[in-house]
Design a protein around this motif. Structure first.
Motif, PDB file in Angstrom:
ATOM      1  N   PRO A  49       0.882  -1.239  -0.010  1.00  0.00           N
ATOM      2  CA  PRO A  49       0.020   0.004  -0.012  1.00  0.00           C
ATOM      3  C   PRO A  49       0.893   1.341  -0.108  1.00  0.00           C
ATOM      4  O   PRO A  49       0.507   2.285  -0.684  1.00  0.00           O
ATOM      5  CB  PRO A  49      -0.742  -0.180   1.367  1.00  0.00           C
ATOM      6  CG  PRO A  49      -0.879  -1.406   1.747  1.00  0.00           C
ATOM      7  CD  PRO A  49       0.564  -2.228   1.122  1.00  0.00           C
ATOM      8  N   ALA A  50       2.060   1.216   0.802  1.00  0.00           N
ATOM      9  CA  ALA A  50       2.956   2.312   0.504  1.00  0.00           C
ATOM     10  C   ALA A  50       3.316   2.593  -0.670  1.00  0.00           C
ATOM     11  O   ALA A  50       3.499   3.788  -1.147  1.00  0.00           O
ATOM     12  CB  ALA A  50       4.039   2.145   1.703  1.00  0.00           C
ATOM     13  N   ARG A  51       3.965   1.525  -1.296  1.00  0.00           N
ATOM     14  CA  ARG A  51       4.412   2.048  -2.684  1.00  0.00           C
ATOM     15  C   ARG A  51       3.226   2.395  -3.441  1.00  0.00           C
ATOM     16  O   ARG A  51       3.449   3.393  -4.290  1.00  0.00           O
ATOM     17  CB  ARG A  51       4.969   0.585  -3.249  1.00  0.00           C
ATOM     18  CG  ARG A  51       6.178   0.014  -2.725  1.00  0.00           C
ATOM     19  CD  ARG A  51       6.961  -1.175  -3.287  1.00  0.00           C
ATOM     20  NE  ARG A  51       7.464  -0.585  -4.703  1.00  0.00           N
ATOM     21  CZ  ARG A  51       8.734   0.008  -4.601  1.00  0.00           C
ATOM     22  NH1 ARG A  51       9.325   0.237  -3.493  1.00  0.00           N
ATOM     23  NH2 ARG A  51       9.168   0.103  -5.682  1.00  0.00           N
ATOM     24  N   LYS A  52       2.189   2.001  -3.555  1.00  0.00           N
ATOM     25  CA  LYS A  52       1.109   2.404  -4.402  1.00  0.00           C
ATOM     26  C   LYS A  52       0.719   3.855  -4.060  1.00  0.00           C
ATOM     27  O   LYS A  52       0.556   4.667  -5.067  1.00  0.00           O
ATOM     28  CB  LYS A  52      -0.461   1.465  -4.056  1.00  0.00           C
ATOM     29  CG  LYS A  52      -0.394   0.057  -4.593  1.00  0.00           C
ATOM     30  CD  LYS A  52      -1.495  -0.679  -4.379  1.00  0.00           C
ATOM     31  CE  LYS A  52      -1.125  -2.079  -4.947  1.00  0.00           C
ATOM     32  NZ  LYS A  52      -2.077  -3.174  -4.206  1.00  0.00           N
ATOM     33  N   ALA A  53       0.810   4.229  -2.784  1.00  0.00           N
ATOM     34  CA  ALA A  53       0.466   5.678  -2.406  1.00  0.00           C
ATOM     35  C   ALA A  53       1.738   6.510  -3.064  1.00  0.00           C
ATOM     36  O   ALA A  53       1.466   7.678  -3.533  1.00  0.00           O
ATOM     37  CB  ALA A  53       0.367   5.583  -0.878  1.00  0.00           C
ATOM     38  N   ALA A  54       2.873   5.962  -2.903  1.00  0.00           N
ATOM     39  CA  ALA A  54       4.097   6.782  -3.419  1.00  0.00           C
ATOM     40  C   ALA A  54       3.943   6.834  -4.697  1.00  0.00           C
ATOM     41  O   ALA A  54       4.352   7.799  -5.552  1.00  0.00           O
ATOM     42  CB  ALA A  54       5.203   6.174  -2.854  1.00  0.00           C
ATOM     43  N   PRO A  59       3.960  10.286 -12.573  1.00  0.00           N
ATOM     44  CA  PRO A  59       3.441   9.761 -14.262  1.00  0.00           C
ATOM     45  C   PRO A  59       3.297   8.296 -14.299  1.00  0.00           C
ATOM     46  O   PRO A  59       4.082   7.531 -13.825  1.00  0.00           O
ATOM     47  CB  PRO A  59       4.426  10.175 -14.865  1.00  0.00           C
ATOM     48  CG  PRO A  59       5.367  11.196 -14.124  1.00  0.00           C
ATOM     49  CD  PRO A  59       5.180  10.810 -12.676  1.00  0.00           C
ATOM     50  N   VAL A  60       2.301   8.069 -14.889  1.00  0.00           N
ATOM     51  CA  VAL A  60       2.017   6.500 -15.075  1.00  0.00           C
ATOM     52  C   VAL A  60       3.084   5.668 -15.811  1.00  0.00           C
ATOM     53  O   VAL A  60       3.466   4.401 -15.614  1.00  0.00           O
ATOM     54  CB  VAL A  60       0.741   6.368 -16.165  1.00  0.00           C
ATOM     55  CG1 VAL A  60       0.536   4.853 -16.176  1.00  0.00           C
ATOM     56  CG2 VAL A  60      -0.578   7.027 -15.303  1.00  0.00           C
ATOM     57  N   ALA A  61       3.986   6.473 -16.481  1.00  0.00           N
ATOM     58  CA  ALA A  61       5.375   5.767 -17.185  1.00  0.00           C
ATOM     59  C   ALA A  61       6.112   5.328 -16.083  1.00  0.00           C
ATOM     60  O   ALA A  61       6.630   4.105 -16.528  1.00  0.00           O
ATOM     61  CB  ALA A  61       5.890   6.878 -18.185  1.00  0.00           C
ATOM     62  N   SER A  62       6.268   5.623 -15.015  1.00  0.00           N
ATOM     63  CA  SER A  62       6.935   5.147 -13.941  1.00  0.00           C
ATOM     64  C   SER A  62       6.726   3.860 -13.690  1.00  0.00           C
ATOM     65  O   SER A  62       7.494   3.082 -12.814  1.00  0.00           O
ATOM     66  CB  SER A  62       6.907   6.219 -12.872  1.00  0.00           C
ATOM     67  OG  SER A  62       5.539   6.263 -12.100  1.00  0.00           O
ATOM     68  N   LEU A  63       5.504   3.389 -14.064  1.00  0.00           N
ATOM     69  CA  LEU A  63       4.988   2.105 -13.633  1.00  0.00           C
ATOM     70  C   LEU A  63       5.824   0.871 -14.413  1.00  0.00           C
ATOM     71  O   LEU A  63       5.733  -0.252 -13.888  1.00  0.00           O
ATOM     72  CB  LEU A  63       3.490   1.937 -13.842  1.00  0.00           C
ATOM     73  CG  LEU A  63       2.681   2.543 -12.804  1.00  0.00           C
ATOM     74  CD1 LEU A  63       1.270   2.704 -13.017  1.00  0.00           C
ATOM     75  CD2 LEU A  63       2.805   2.130 -11.259  1.00  0.00           C
ATOM     76  N   SER A  64       6.103   1.377 -15.432  1.00  0.00           N
ATOM     77  CA  SER A  64       7.049   0.298 -16.236  1.00  0.00           C
ATOM     78  C   SER A  64       8.350  -0.204 -15.336  1.00  0.00           C
ATOM     79  O   SER A  64       8.809  -1.136 -15.367  1.00  0.00           O
ATOM     80  CB  SER A  64       7.754   0.859 -17.391  1.00  0.00           C
ATOM     81  OG  SER A  64       6.641   1.058 -18.483  1.00  0.00           O
ATOM     82  N   ARG A  65       9.082   0.962 -14.704  1.00  0.00           N
ATOM     83  CA  ARG A  65      10.151   0.489 -13.727  1.00  0.00           C
ATOM     84  C   ARG A  65       9.661  -0.550 -12.574  1.00  0.00           C
ATOM     85  O   ARG A  65       9.988  -1.327 -12.221  1.00  0.00           O
ATOM     86  CB  ARG A  65      10.745   1.769 -13.254  1.00  0.00           C
ATOM     87  CG  ARG A  65      11.494   2.451 -14.208  1.00  0.00           C
ATOM     88  CD  ARG A  65      12.386   3.623 -13.383  1.00  0.00           C
ATOM     89  NE  ARG A  65      11.564   4.450 -12.689  1.00  0.00           N
ATOM     90  CZ  ARG A  65      11.013   5.729 -12.780  1.00  0.00           C
ATOM     91  NH1 ARG A  65      11.108   5.914 -14.197  1.00  0.00           N
ATOM     92  NH2 ARG A  65      10.395   6.236 -12.189  1.00  0.00           N
ATOM     93  N   GLU A  66       8.224  -0.187 -12.065  1.00  0.00           N
ATOM     94  CA  GLU A  66       7.775  -0.894 -11.063  1.00  0.00           C
ATOM     95  C   GLU A  66       7.420  -2.328 -11.461  1.00  0.00           C
ATOM     96  O   GLU A  66       7.752  -3.358 -10.761  1.00  0.00           O
ATOM     97  CB  GLU A  66       6.487  -0.174 -10.664  1.00  0.00           C
ATOM     98  CG  GLU A  66       5.949  -0.844  -9.310  1.00  0.00           C
ATOM     99  CD  GLU A  66       6.655  -0.499  -8.105  1.00  0.00           C
ATOM    100  OE1 GLU A  66       6.343  -1.015  -6.988  1.00  0.00           O
ATOM    101  OE2 GLU A  66       7.761   0.370  -8.207  1.00  0.00           O
ATOM    102  N   LEU A  67       6.924  -2.681 -12.695  1.00  0.00           N
ATOM    103  CA  LEU A  67       6.783  -3.871 -13.400  1.00  0.00           C
ATOM    104  C   LEU A  67       8.148  -4.688 -13.627  1.00  0.00           C
ATOM    105  O   LEU A  67       8.135  -5.819 -13.175  1.00  0.00           O
ATOM    106  CB  LEU A  67       6.303  -3.871 -14.590  1.00  0.00           C
ATOM    107  CG  LEU A  67       4.615  -3.356 -14.494  1.00  0.00           C
ATOM    108  CD1 LEU A  67       4.069  -3.135 -15.960  1.00  0.00           C
ATOM    109  CD2 LEU A  67       3.939  -4.669 -14.006  1.00  0.00           C
TER     110      LEU A  67
END
Length: 184
Positions: A49-54, A59-67
């Motif tokens: 939950p903390a990662r989701k909040a952060a 920008p949505v593009a940062s989610l590629s790094r998260e994947l």
């Protein structure tokens, strides 16, 4: 607990609150700290939950790094339900469903995903299931992907599950998936 010791549930709550504060005050520090914690224990429930909040205000593009991080974590923690759920949240947010900080349940279908993303996710699930047999969570992720497929994709998934079962006959998670895929 002995005098001077904090009960475990109080420590967990303190960690959850501390991470929530850090996620809003310093998202980069929160992501760095939780990444280190997740490398050790991917089922650290307060971290997701903390990662989701952060990540939510970024920008949505940062989610590629998260994947990419989630993929790396799956090699060490392949049966972590929170990790698989976080991966679904990232995919949903990256491809059109703004999940915000919310949980992305398996009951909701995936957003329309590009064919190459679906193929990559299916390949990831097969790779993880091959390394770590009877991986319920990999097969449930695959089922989630199936909910977004057309009839031809669903038929191909039944065929793929049958081929898998010929080489992995004791994989009851795959057998269950095959039945659910045939119903789709």
């Amino acid at each position: 607990p002995p005098p001077g010791r904090t009960p475990p549930n109080c420590r967990a709550e303190a960690l959850r609150l501390g991470l929530a504060r850090l996620a809003t005050s310093s998202p980069a520090a929160c992501l760095s700290l939780t990444r280190a914690m997740l490398l050790v224990k991917a089922d650290a429930g307060s971290c997701w939950p903390a990662r989701k909040a952060a990540l939510s205000p970024q920008p949505v593009a940062s989610l590629s790094r998260e994947l990419s991080l989630a993929r790396a974590l799956l090699t060490k923690h392949p049966k972590s339900p929170g990790l698989w759920e976080h991966r679904r949240w990232c995919l949903s947010r990256l491809f059109g469903v703004d999940g915000g900080g919310a949980h992305r349940p398996l009951s909701l279908p995936p957003p329309p995903l590009p064919a190459e993303v679906v193929a990559g996710e299916l390949e990831l699930c097969a790779w993880i299931a091959d390394l770590y047999p009877k991986n319920y969570y990999a097969w449930m992720h695959r089922l989630w992907l199936l909910r977004g497929m057309d009839a031809a994709g669903a038929a191909a998934e039944v065929t793929a599950a049958e081929a898998w079962l010929r080489t992995h006959p004791s994989d009851h998670s795959a057998a269950s998936h095959r039945l659910k895929a045939a119903e789709a």
